[in-house]
Design an enzyme around this catalytic site. Sequence first.
Site, mmCIF file in Angstrom:
data_model
loop_
_atom_site.group_PDB
_atom_site.id
_atom_site.type_symbol
_atom_site.label_atom_id
_atom_site.label_comp_id
_atom_site.label_asym_id
_atom_site.label_seq_id
_atom_site.Cartn_x
_atom_site.Cartn_y
_atom_site.Cartn_z
ATOM 1 C CB THR A 27 -9.875 -8.680 -4.234
ATOM 2 O OG1 THR A 27 -9.080 -8.193 -5.329
ATOM 3 C CG2 THR A 27 -10.826 -7.588 -3.774
ATOM 4 C CB ALA A 56 -7.207 -5.793 -8.399
ATOM 5 C CB VAL A 82 -1.191 -3.776 -9.536
ATOM 6 C CG1 VAL A 82 -0.966 -5.114 -10.254
ATOM 7 C CG2 VAL A 82 -1.983 -2.819 -10.418
ATOM 8 C CE LYS A 83 -3.072 -9.301 -2.785
ATOM 9 N NZ LYS A 83 -4.102 -10.095 -2.061
ATOM 10 C CB ILE A 84 3.275 -7.819 -8.028
ATOM 11 C CG1 ILE A 84 2.676 -6.669 -8.848
ATOM 12 C CG2 ILE A 84 4.342 -8.562 -8.806
ATOM 13 C CD1 ILE A 84 2.208 -7.038 -10.219
#
Length: 214
Positions: A27, A56, A82-84
């Site tokens: 997402t 996310a 976790v998208k960074i």
Amino acid sequence: MKFFLDTANIEEIKKANALGLLDGVTTNPTLIAKEGRPQEEVLREICRLVKGPVSAEVIGVAAEEMIDEGRKLAAIAENIVVKIPSTLEGLKAIRALKAEGIRTNMTLVFSLSQAILGAKVGADFLSPFVGRLDDVSQRGMDLIRDIMQTIRNYNFSSQVIVASIRNPLHIVEAALIGVPIVTVPYHVFDQLMKHPLTEKGIERFIEDWKKIPK
């Protein structure tokens, strides 16, 4: 090859899940915004439906902000990744979150140098955007080949997720390269099994079956 769905839409996820082909979900803020619901509510529901990783994305730009957001996102469910973003601050955040046992997906990768640094600091996933590179007259799949070769050269643990997929050919090319994961918009996912000759063949067989004496 693992298939992730690039969506935050629950109905799309249910349809893909029903086929037994869904390995994860990615997402981003744009996809979450389309659902018109609070992010945490959407993510919790997705994580209940999907056994695999659910990415996310943070929206902070400073490392401290990303780390704080990352902790909160990871607390939503065990399968949250976790998208960074691919920035120097992002590298700091990835390293810090990794030290806490939180999985990360370095997103918005557009160069081999970004991918190398992301892999070196321990990002679990790297997400190069092939479609957006194609849009600016750069061959996105060339970048994928280079990243995959580099990962093999140095035995990096990061897994590549081909993102910003625009058509089935992107998926076919990724498979030939040996990419472990693709993340696919539902409309492209829906096209993968379609072929006009298959449809024409089914119609012909049905018509011929009607001619058989009963």
